[in-house]
Write a protein that holds these residues in place. Sequence first.
Motif, PDB file in Angstrom:
ATOM      1  N   MET A  61       0.834  -1.220   0.000  1.00 58.61           N
ATOM      2  CA  MET A  61       0.000   0.000   0.000  1.00 58.61           C
ATOM      3  C   MET A  61       0.855   1.251   0.000  1.00 58.61           C
ATOM      4  N   VAL A 120       1.667   2.598  -3.494  1.00 59.14           N
ATOM      5  CA  VAL A 120       0.596   2.977  -4.419  1.00 59.14           C
ATOM      6  C   VAL A 120       0.798   4.373  -5.025  1.00 59.14           C
ATOM      7  N   PRO A 121       1.115   5.408  -4.234  1.00 53.93           N
ATOM      8  CA  PRO A 121       1.308   6.724  -4.862  1.00 53.93           C
ATOM      9  C   PRO A 121       2.484   6.768  -5.825  1.00 53.93           C
ATOM     10  N   ALA A 155       1.402   4.744  -9.304  1.00 53.38           N
ATOM     11  CA  ALA A 155       0.386   5.338 -10.181  1.00 53.38           C
ATOM     12  C   ALA A 155       0.443   6.851 -10.148  1.00 53.38           C
ATOM     13  N   PRO A 156       1.568   7.444 -10.565  1.00 47.57           N
ATOM     14  CA  PRO A 156       1.612   8.902 -10.599  1.00 47.57           C
ATOM     15  C   PRO A 156       0.747   9.433 -11.735  1.00 47.57           C
ATOM     16  N   GLN A 157       0.020  10.450 -11.485  1.00 45.66           N
ATOM     17  CA  GLN A 157      -0.879  11.064 -12.461  1.00 45.66           C
ATOM     18  C   GLN A 157      -1.858  10.056 -13.065  1.00 45.66           C
ATOM     19  N   GLY A 158      -2.221   9.061 -12.301  1.00 40.51           N
ATOM     20  CA  GLY A 158      -3.287   8.166 -12.755  1.00 40.51           C
ATOM     21  C   GLY A 158      -2.881   7.059 -13.687  1.00 40.51           C
ATOM     22  N   ARG A 159      -1.617   7.074 -14.149  1.00 42.57           N
ATOM     23  CA  ARG A 159      -1.212   5.997 -15.047  1.00 42.57           C
ATOM     24  C   ARG A 159      -1.073   4.701 -14.256  1.00 42.57           C
ATOM     25  N   GLY A 160      -1.508   3.609 -14.848  1.00 41.48           N
ATOM     26  CA  GLY A 160      -1.252   2.309 -14.235  1.00 41.48           C
ATOM     27  C   GLY A 160      -2.151   1.955 -13.075  1.00 41.48           C
ATOM     28  N   SER A 161      -3.272   2.657 -12.933  1.00 40.75           N
ATOM     29  CA  SER A 161      -4.105   2.381 -11.759  1.00 40.75           C
ATOM     30  C   SER A 161      -4.754   1.006 -11.817  1.00 40.75           C
ATOM     31  N   ARG A 162      -4.997   0.481 -13.046  1.00 43.79           N
ATOM     32  CA  ARG A 162      -5.598  -0.857 -13.136  1.00 43.79           C
ATOM     33  C   ARG A 162      -4.682  -1.899 -12.531  1.00 43.79           C
ATOM     34  N   VAL A 206      -2.264  -1.402 -10.423  1.00 42.02           N
ATOM     35  CA  VAL A 206      -2.086  -1.146  -8.993  1.00 42.02           C
ATOM     36  C   VAL A 206      -3.267  -1.713  -8.210  1.00 42.02           C
ATOM     37  N   LEU A 207      -4.456  -1.497  -8.727  1.00 44.94           N
ATOM     38  CA  LEU A 207      -5.648  -1.985  -8.037  1.00 44.94           C
ATOM     39  C   LEU A 207      -5.649  -3.509  -7.963  1.00 44.94           C
ATOM     40  N   LEU A 212      -3.184  -4.600  -5.394  1.00 40.42           N
ATOM     41  CA  LEU A 212      -3.735  -4.391  -4.042  1.00 40.42           C
ATOM     42  C   LEU A 212      -4.709  -5.509  -3.689  1.00 40.42           C
ATOM     43  N   ALA A 213      -5.539  -5.884  -4.655  1.00 43.04           N
ATOM     44  CA  ALA A 213      -6.529  -6.941  -4.405  1.00 43.04           C
ATOM     45  C   ALA A 213      -5.834  -8.271  -4.125  1.00 43.04           C
TER      46      ALA A 213
END
Lengths: 477, 196
Positions: free
Chosen positions: A137, A140-141, A144-151, A153-154, A157-158
């Motif tokens: 956790m 995480v920041p 995924a800087p500026q929203g790239r790669g959030s899929r 990362v999520l 996390l799961a």
Amino acid sequence: MSAPVLWILIPAGVGLVLALFSGSPRFTFTFALVLAFLLAWAALLLPIDQPLAVGGFAFKLTPTFFFLGRSLDLTVSDQPLLLGVWGLVFLWLAGGLFAQPPRLFAPAVLVAVALLTAALAVTPFLYAALLFELTAMLFVPLLAPQGRGSRGVLRMLAFMTIGMTFILFVGWMLEGAAASPGIPVLTLRAGVLLGLGFAFLMAVFPFHSWVPMLMEGADLYSAAFLLFMLPGAVALFGLELVDRFVWLRQSPTLFTLLLAGGAIMVLVGGLLAGLERRLDRQLGFAILLETGMSMLAVAVLQSTGLALFFALLLPRGISLLVWAASLANLSQQPRVDLSLAGVKGLAGRYALRFAAILMAIFSLAGLPLLSGFPFRMLLIQNLAVDSPWVAGAVLLGNFGLMASGLRIIASIVSEAPRPDLSVAVTGDELERARTPDFPAWLFISVAGAGSLVVGLFPQWFWPLFDRLPAIFTQLGH
Amino acid sequence: MSLAFLSLPALAVVLVSSVFILGSSSWRLRLIALGLQYIAVTLLVSFSWPLPLAAVKLVAGWMAGGVLGISRGRSRMPLEQARWPAEWMFRLLATVLVFLAVASLVPQVVAALPQMSVMQAWGGLSLVGMGLLSLGFSQRTFASLLGLLTFLSGFEILYAVVEESTLVAGLLAFVNLGIALSGSYLMDQETEEGTA
């Protein structure tokens, strides 16, 4: 002063404080580098649980730190591991000066390594699962800087959360199974849940999808660091459990599953890397291949001992560092797309970076003279004795990884596509093209020399690898 | 004061809220369902833990829900809506399948863990199953996080029976908050075109 305070609490505290200074990345990186060096130096020279006199001042590093009824234990047999860990952290931080990860990278690395060390040192051991989750956790920041790669990362996390729950639950079951090893149902349940937990945490097939997804979208250098450190720490935690519980250590099923799982990981990771068209996802598949190699090293520990498991970590650490740093730096260059089509004809413009990437790929694939070759050779030789099919699968997987390097070569030396004349070259780009790339020269020269030294003279490093298994009371002897 | 008489209503709230979180397209109603779910989870956990300790789960859960609500409220992402009738039917059938699986597992779990009540087993396993289902169906960050928190709630009901450590309770609460904060960060970064 206790050893856990020095190697866990101090870096964690410094990391948290440095996060407040993240606006000055040069300062935070330098401070973190100095701290990593000092901690590695301390692991080398300061003996734990022995009186030490410095001038007129005498002190002793005690091995245990108690808090809230629990304890963190770092003994003298853990010192080689601490030296290795903080030495690698120093190298990764140094590589960060070239890769230019997000500003919070240096503070996050310090806190993460402190958490992972705590996970391996904590008693009772079930807290390790929670600490692994917190480490994931924490990143995480950065991932995924500026929203790239959030899929990716999520999904990471799961899977980490699901793995954590399995390990927590099985922590309770393991004690029951240890008290009653003759009841096969208990040991079977504990074994299955344990296997699932580690499969989720280490991205073992088929729970591996998040790794290449993460590499494609996230900050490359931060992701590579996390995917090097976290599975390594989880593997060490797994070895601790095997060391602690006799019924696990004596279970033939465990080693059979590690053999099969490791072979599948190497085969899947290597072949998919060879077929992949994106350079960042290739790195992800290479990491899966390396996870498989670690599993195989544990599977053959009864014939080779644990030294080989630790020996594989050094070339992996160097190669992943070089690969990730060079790829990250390449991705920051103007008009560079990290697909095979996007790097066509770029060999001349970014020769150093591609040289570093290719050296890392071929080192991980086990090409002779490079750092990965001697230890992979030893592993495959041992596998071939009892499991020739597995050895064949490993060779095939490594050939797949090598093929990915060859495809990159074919792409970068091919004719470059015609430039889009409607897009003007900026003054910055012209200036950058004219400026000598000294940091790249320095980084890649040092890394390349390091890889060759390890590859040509593995016997220089073997004494360290031979000492590392002593952290385990049963497996290390 | 024994709260055992609340076990059946708590279970009912758990089951209904988990189905609602999976099926609803309104993020506000889903968060309300999550909040009610945490009350029910706290009640089920309180059969194994002292009530003040179990209340930690409620506080952490509501804080997590609050964090997610603030981020979702700021987000300009369009609602995630299931298509009628195919996707609705599929989700309904999957939900029935999960409950059937739970029904077959509950006797075995209760036999293996005699200290666990049937209501706790039903509640915990249902939330685990529905949480995994939500995770699998969701494309958007917010829905995935709700699924993850649901899964974690189910695990916490089951784990409370075997582990009563205050530190573990605190760390699990920290993990819940960490998931919410991580998800909040990811939602804040999401663009209108979809996840990056």
